[in-house]
Design an enzyme around this catalytic site. Structure first.
Site, PDB file in Angstrom:
ATOM      1  N   GLY A 234      11.354  48.219   3.725  1.00 43.00           N
ATOM      2  CA  GLY A 234      10.206  48.392   2.861  1.00 43.00           C
ATOM      3  C   GLY A 234      10.353  49.459   1.803  1.00 43.00           C
ATOM      4  N   THR A 238      15.387  45.243  -1.737  1.00 42.56           N
ATOM      5  CA  THR A 238      15.378  43.919  -2.346  1.00 42.56           C
ATOM      6  C   THR A 238      14.834  43.995  -3.765  1.00 42.56           C
ATOM      7  OG1 THR A 238      14.897  43.070  -0.143  1.00 42.56           O
ATOM      8  CG2 THR A 238      14.669  41.545  -1.974  1.00 42.56           C
ATOM      9  N   HIS A 453      10.704  74.382  10.209  1.00 42.14           N
ATOM     10  CA  HIS A 453      12.061  74.250  10.723  1.00 42.14           C
ATOM     11  C   HIS A 453      13.060  74.111   9.569  1.00 42.14           C
ATOM     12  CE1 HIS A 453      15.034  72.672  13.767  1.00 42.14           C
ATOM     13  NE2 HIS A 453      15.552  72.180  12.650  1.00 42.14           N
ATOM     14  N   GLU A 454      12.784  73.195   8.663  1.00 42.37           N
ATOM     15  CA  GLU A 454      13.724  72.975   7.561  1.00 42.37           C
ATOM     16  C   GLU A 454      13.756  74.181   6.632  1.00 42.37           C
ATOM     17  OE1 GLU A 454      15.731  70.674   7.938  1.00 42.37           O
ATOM     18  OE2 GLU A 454      14.616  69.503   9.416  1.00 42.37           O
TER      19      GLU A 454
END
Ligand code: ADP
Ligand code: ZN
Ligand code: MG
Length: 634
Positions: A234, A238, A453-454
């Site tokens: 999604g 495509t 955290h990041e």
């Protein structure tokens, strides 16, 4: 940040786009109609044939065997023809007569026992002809019946496996790749694809090539043959492929890996051949293979049989791609959300050597996508798509399209003239709860933990001497990771020093340290970091001789026998005492690194908070944005 719990395998086919209008519900009714028609026809033919082939026996001229004997004795018979159990008497005068003898008995013997003299029989010309005897044909057809039934059965299975469709009865070897509107090209362009700027940039080159292949050929440039698009379902893979065809104005052949995998061995391969043939006739063009992981799985992987078909199909794809010469102006675009399981042969140069990552959209990207899908719809004046984007973290393009659609339906049901904020907000929940839900949406609390955290990783890494510089920070999940810090690409170093390893450990522990500092409680999110930390620290002690206590000794072979990914225990060549020392050293190294990370974060706590909060809002930051926030570290 990667949770240690293995996520259930994602649905690899969940892209949900309706490739070429297959009927998803199947056409069971029509199938039964057809196959029963053929079956009934077969049975009718069988019984009809009995009737038909029995006909030549003309009942009116039938005589008994004793009459035959009499006539032979009387010398009235010119010739006898025996076909199976039917006896035809050609008379000297008058019409032929017929009789039946008993199957399995010789006519001569029969006549002899009936008293026909030996010399008469000797002179009598008897001809034995094999069928058309009805009996023989009939039994032959009977033998055929099970085969017909078996064939009908396979047919049924195949239709089931292939996904039913109209009029495909006789062409299962044919590629189902469809050319959108024969001769016509997709009308989708890059302007219909929001966000994904990096992907679009990389694909721009392909567009240029397809537009003017001669220009590239004249310079002897090696043209991209295959582009692999990687991204969650999604995210618009495509759509992007179609947009490339649309931008270049070339035909688009779309197909799906799962379509190649059929019941019969060889069908997939022949489909591939067909697809490429079709494409060659229409070049320049694009071949799009969705879900390539369905055929491109690591060869030899997976237990049990049933891989032959897939392998043949994969081989055929490789053969076709290798068979391109420089003037085959075809670009193959493949899509997958599982690049990790692809056969390495697919990724070799000259095949799918270009990789385009289609990420989940960040907040800004989501707003743009919403805008694309809101185009041409009556949107109320109170609507702020930016706010909706902020409330839909984790959603991908397909979800957002769905969201706008749901809102439009709601508005229509409420007899409104335009879509207002109410409908949009309500639709968020519908889409999130809906069965087609494919993205992982984190709770506000979890997002906050991921952001800190990041941010922790980033701040620590940026303040260390030997770690990679921070390239991009994001809390948009990708694959297993809930967020990540991408380092700036740097040259690979072959030799690393102890100090470099120590810095690396510290950077890896930055995430965990930030969590503990801010929330006073660690989470499972750092599991992957900790795994890498432990491995690295152990290698420092046992392989690189970087511990003073152990000294320069190698106590562990590199990658000891990774049989089927499992470690069947190392061959330990050292004593209990040394083992204890190793544990002690590993622990000491890790603890030191963790303490350094913590210190750095305490020192720069204001930056940590600023960065985390900004991440929560924007979801992704590139290096320049990051530096603007925290200032160039000294
Ligand atoms: P994938 O092939 O990656 O599973 P698709 O390309 O089929 O995803 O996307 C499904 C639909 O979602 C598209 O038809 C489009 O309407 C919408 N969509 C996805 N990504 C985007 C995007 N970046 N911009 C606009 N629409 C998008
Ligand atoms: Zn981490
Ligand atoms: Mg798709």
């Amino acid at each position: 940040m990667t949770p240690d719990k293995k996520q259930p395998p994602r649905n690899t086919r969940g892209s949900g786009d309706n490739q070429g209008g297959q009927d998803p519900k199947g056409t069971g009714g029509s199938f039964f109609g057809r196959s029963w028609f053929w079956l009934v026809l077969a049975v009718l033919v069988l019984f009809g044939s009995r009737f038909f082939f029995s006909r030549p026996v003309d009942m009116s001229n039938m005589i008994g065997l004793n009459e035959v004997a009499q006539k032979v004795e009387a010398g009235q018979v010119a010739r006898i023809v025996v076909q199976g159990d039917v006896v035809t008497l050609e008379m000297n005068e008058g019409p032929d007569l017929r009789s039946r003898k008993e199957t399995g008995y010789s006519l001569l013997e029969t006549l002899k026992t009936m008293g026909v003299s030996a010399e008469k029989l000797e002179k009598l010309p008897i001809e034995v002809e094999s069928p058309p005897s009805s009996g023989a044909i009939f039994s032959w057809l009977i033998m055929l019946l099970p085969m017909v039934l078996i064939f009908a059965f396979f047919f049924f299975i195949m239709r089931q496996a292939g996904g039913a469709g109209q009029n495909r009865a006789m062409q299962f070897g044919r590629s189902r790749a469809r050319k959108l509107d024969t001769g016509d090209r997709p009308t989708v362009t890059f302007s219909d694809v929001a966000g994904s700027d990096e992907a679009k940039q990389e694909l721009q080159e392909v567009v240029e090539f397809l537009k003017e292949p001669q220009k590239f050929a004249a310079l002897g440039a090696r043209i991209p043959k295959g582009v692999l698009m990687v991204g969650a379902p999604g995210t618009g893979k495509t759509l992007l492929a179609k947009a490339v065809a649309g931008e270049a104005g070339v035909p688009f052949f779309s197909s799906s890996g799962s379509e190649f995998v059929e019941m019969f061995v060889g069908v997939g391969a022949s489909r591939v051949r067909d697809l490429f043939e079709q494409a060659k006739k229409n070049s320049p063009c694009i071949i799009f293979i969705d879900e390539i992981d369905a055929v491109g799985r690591h060869r030899g992987a997976g237990l049990g049989g049933g891989n032959d078909e897939r392998e043949q199909t994969l081989n055929q794809i490789l053969v076709e791609m290798d068979g391109f010469d420089s003037d085959t102006n075809i670009v193959i675009v493949a899509a997958t959300n599982r690049p990790d399981i692809l056969d390495p042969a697919l990724l070799r140069p000259g095949r799918f050597d270009r990789k385009v990552v289609v990420d989940r959209p960040d907040r800004h990207g989501r707003e743009e996508i919403l805008r694309v899908h809101a185009r041409g719809k009556p949107i109320g004046p109170d609507v702020d798509l930016g706010v909706i984007a902020g409330q839909t973290p984790g959603m991908v393009g397909a979800d957002l399209e769905n969201l706008i659609n749901e809102a439009a339906i709601l508005a229509a049901r409420r007899n409104k003239r335009s879509i207002s904020m109410d409908e949009l907000v309500e639709s968020i929940e519908r889409v999130m709860a809906g069965p087609a839900r494919r993205s992982r949406v984190l709770t506000e609390e979890d997002r906050k933990i991921v952001a800190y955290h990041e941010a922790g990783h980033a701040i620590v890494m940026e303040h260390l001497k030997f770690t990679d510089r921070v390239g991009k920070i994001t809390i948009v999940s990708r694959g297993q990771a809930l967020g990540y810090v991408m380092p700036l690409p740097e040259e690979d170093r072959t030799l690393k020093s102890k100090a470099e390893y120590e810095d690396e450990l510290t950077g890896l522990l930055g995430g965990r340290a930030a969590e503990e500092l801010v929330f006073a409680e660690p989470t499972t999110g750092a599991a992957n970091d900790l795994e890498r930390v432990t491995k690295l620290a152990k290698a420092m002690v046992t392989r690189y001789g970087m511990s003073d206590l152990i000294g320069p000794m190698q106590l562990q072979q590199a990658d000891s026998n990774p049989f089927m990914g499992m470690d069947f225990g190392e061959q330990r060549t050292y004593s209990e005492e040394v083992a204890r020392q190793i544990d002690q050293e590993v622990r000491r190294i890790v603890e030191q690194a963790y303490e350094r990370a913590r210190q750095l974060l305490v020192e720069h706590k204001d930056k940590l908070i600023l960065l985390a909060e900004t991440l929560l809002e924007k979801e992704a930051l590139d290096r320049s944005e990051f530096l603007k926030l925290i200032g160039e570290p000294a």
